[in-house]
Write a protein that holds these residues in place. Structure first.
Motif, PDB file in Angstrom:
ATOM      1  N   LYS A  32      34.466   5.136 -55.868  1.00 47.19           N
ATOM      2  CA  LYS A  32      35.409   6.136 -55.351  1.00 47.19           C
ATOM      3  C   LYS A  32      36.840   5.739 -55.699  1.00 47.19           C
ATOM      4  O   LYS A  32      37.661   6.589 -56.080  1.00 47.19           O
ATOM      5  CB  LYS A  32      35.242   6.274 -53.836  1.00 47.19           C
ATOM      6  N   ARG A  85      32.138  12.228 -60.073  1.00 43.74           N
ATOM      7  CA  ARG A  85      33.026  12.361 -58.923  1.00 43.74           C
ATOM      8  C   ARG A  85      32.382  13.180 -57.815  1.00 43.74           C
ATOM      9  O   ARG A  85      32.500  12.856 -56.627  1.00 43.74           O
ATOM     10  CB  ARG A  85      34.356  12.992 -59.347  1.00 43.74           C
ATOM     11  N   GLU A  86      31.680  14.247 -58.179  1.00 38.11           N
ATOM     12  CA  GLU A  86      30.996  15.064 -57.175  1.00 38.11           C
ATOM     13  C   GLU A  86      29.892  14.263 -56.483  1.00 38.11           C
ATOM     14  O   GLU A  86      29.724  14.341 -55.256  1.00 38.11           O
ATOM     15  CB  GLU A  86      30.414  16.311 -57.834  1.00 38.11           C
ATOM     16  N   TRP A  87      29.126  13.475 -57.268  1.00 38.61           N
ATOM     17  CA  TRP A  87      28.060  12.649 -56.673  1.00 38.61           C
ATOM     18  C   TRP A  87      28.650  11.615 -55.720  1.00 38.61           C
ATOM     19  O   TRP A  87      28.135  11.412 -54.615  1.00 38.61           O
ATOM     20  CB  TRP A  87      27.265  11.950 -57.774  1.00 38.61           C
ATOM     21  N   VAL A  88      29.737  10.972 -56.146  1.00 40.12           N
ATOM     22  CA  VAL A  88      30.366   9.953 -55.304  1.00 40.12           C
ATOM     23  C   VAL A  88      30.892  10.580 -54.018  1.00 40.12           C
ATOM     24  O   VAL A  88      30.744  10.006 -52.929  1.00 40.12           O
ATOM     25  CB  VAL A  88      31.506   9.243 -56.077  1.00 40.12           C
ATOM     26  N   ARG A  89      31.483  11.763 -54.124  1.00 46.89           N
ATOM     27  CA  ARG A  89      32.006  12.438 -52.929  1.00 46.89           C
ATOM     28  C   ARG A  89      30.883  12.704 -51.926  1.00 46.89           C
ATOM     29  O   ARG A  89      31.023  12.442 -50.727  1.00 46.89           O
ATOM     30  CB  ARG A  89      32.685  13.742 -53.334  1.00 46.89           C
ATOM     31  N   ASP A  90      29.761  13.206 -52.408  1.00 48.28           N
ATOM     32  CA  ASP A  90      28.635  13.522 -51.515  1.00 48.28           C
ATOM     33  C   ASP A  90      28.010  12.250 -50.937  1.00 48.28           C
ATOM     34  O   ASP A  90      27.693  12.184 -49.747  1.00 48.28           O
ATOM     35  CB  ASP A  90      27.567  14.321 -52.268  1.00 48.28           C
ATOM     36  N   GLU A  91      27.826  11.243 -51.801  1.00 49.37           N
ATOM     37  CA  GLU A  91      27.193  10.003 -51.346  1.00 49.37           C
ATOM     38  C   GLU A  91      28.087   9.251 -50.373  1.00 49.37           C
ATOM     39  O   GLU A  91      27.615   8.685 -49.379  1.00 49.37           O
ATOM     40  CB  GLU A  91      26.868   9.122 -52.565  1.00 49.37           C
ATOM     41  N   PHE A  92      29.373   9.264 -50.628  1.00 51.20           N
ATOM     42  CA  PHE A  92      30.324   8.607 -49.732  1.00 51.20           C
ATOM     43  C   PHE A  92      30.305   9.263 -48.352  1.00 51.20           C
ATOM     44  O   PHE A  92      30.292   8.574 -47.328  1.00 51.20           O
ATOM     45  CB  PHE A  92      31.733   8.663 -50.326  1.00 51.20           C
ATOM     46  N   ALA A  93      30.276  10.574 -48.322  1.00 52.56           N
ATOM     47  CA  ALA A  93      30.234  11.288 -47.046  1.00 52.56           C
ATOM     48  C   ALA A  93      28.938  10.981 -46.293  1.00 52.56           C
ATOM     49  O   ALA A  93      28.956  10.764 -45.070  1.00 52.56           O
ATOM     50  CB  ALA A  93      30.369  12.795 -47.291  1.00 52.56           C
ATOM     51  N   THR A  96      29.038   7.228 -45.123  1.00 50.56           N
ATOM     52  CA  THR A  96      30.052   7.051 -44.089  1.00 50.56           C
ATOM     53  C   THR A  96      29.545   7.557 -42.746  1.00 50.56           C
ATOM     54  O   THR A  96      29.737   6.907 -41.708  1.00 50.56           O
ATOM     55  CB  THR A  96      31.348   7.783 -44.469  1.00 50.56           C
TER      56      THR A  96
END
Length: 328
Positions: A32, A85-93, A96
């Protein structure tokens, strides 16, 4: 004397889940950061060029770099970036949200023992990429090894000051990077060159121990040249990478000095006649705890280690009798 007590079944089960989540979370968090900023196409002179923009790592100002004229290669770079970036955004959410739930459970189960300011400092050190060079010592190291071995040290700990062993005597660059990072936690942090310590207005004191200081420590305890070499080598052994959990359940990762090295230094303090009797007793418990952590990690003490602190043999025997394991 039983110094280490195993975590309860509920604590072990929950901690295993936390460590697995963190194992997945940390690389996503790093990715991220790597993806901060973005990519865009710019038309210049009638041609489209792909630009990668983001904050400069030194000045923090926005920086834009051309990746080349539009082509199948740059289009592939752009598409990969946007997909990742889209995968990281979803996985991070997702991760978290999982961690937020686990933090509450960790607090309820009383797994962690360090205070939030300590977690904040350790997390800042991790984010700055300095954790492999700043290895935990002292009572914070005990708390870190508790979560690493699923064992609780059966005595009160004091998480201040934070003590780090620095892996080099050339510390100027490390100090500069650490100070910049620490000031995001407490703008009042400054570095005392004489004491080799960071002092903050709000944040905890942070002491640094260098190899040179370790050699002076060995001379103070009148260790032979061979024993001094053994002690320093034990501090330079591969560190233990683990997770530190706070009282409120928040967590971060850190590196810890080999527990055999810490068992030796606390063992030396436990037999130092210049120390108060009560302090020698406290040091003895810490020496036994670090020896127990080493045993739980299958790190064997060598004869050279025991030559430095013969009393460690008694500590090891006493702890082994309490749980049936051998630490030699």
């Amino acid at each position: 004397m039983i110094v280490l007590e195993p975590f309860s079944f509920a604590q072990k089960r929950h901690l295993a889940e936390v460590l697995e989540t963190w194992r997945l979370y940390e690389p996503v968090l790093q990715k991220k950061r790597d993806l901060v900023g973005g990519m865009q196409w710019k038309t210049i002179g009638g041609h489209r060029y792909l630009y990668r923009y983001g904050p400069d790592p030194v000045t923090k100002r926005k920086k834009s770099t051309s990746l080349g004229r539009q082509s199948p290669e740059t289009e592939a770079i752009y598409n990969h970036f946007m997909t990742e970036r889209e995968w990281v955004r979803d996985e991070f959410a997702r991760l978290t949200a999982t961690l937020e739930t686990q933090v509450r459970v960790s607090k309820a189960l009383r797994i962690g023992r360090v205070t939030r300011p300590i977690i904040d400092v350790l997390d800042t050190v991790r984010e700055a990429g300095l954790a492999p060079q700043l290895l935990l010592m002292g009572d914070v190291a005990i708390c870190a090894l508790e979560t690493h071995t699923f064992n609780h040290a059966d005595f009160d700990v004091d998480d201040r000051p934070i003590e780090f062993f620095v892996t080099t005597d050339d510390i100027d660059d490390i100090v500069d990077a650490a100070l910049e990072s620490l000031r995001t936690v407490d703008p009042g942090y400054r570095f005392d060159q004489h004491a080799l310590a960071f002092e903050g207005k709000l944040g905890p004191k942070i002491s640094l121990i260098t190899p040179q200081m370790l050699a002076a420590y060995a001379r103070h305890h009148e260790l032979s040249e061979a024993d001094t070499d053994t002690l320093i080598a034990s501090f330079e052994a591969p560190p233990i990478e683990t997770v530190v959990i706070g009282r409120a359940g928040h967590l971060t990762s850190a590196f810890v000095v080999d527990p055999r090295a810490l068992a030796m230094t606390h063992g030396l303090e436990s037999i130092d006649p210049h120390n108060e009797h009560e302090d020698r007793g406290q040091q003895r418990m810490r020496a036994m705890a670090f020896a127990g952590f080493a045993g739980a990690m299958d790190l064997e003490f060598e004869p050279a280690h025991l030559d430095i602190v013969p009393a460690l043999q008694d500590y090891l025997d006493e702890e082994a009798q309490s749980d049936g394991r051998s630490y030699l």
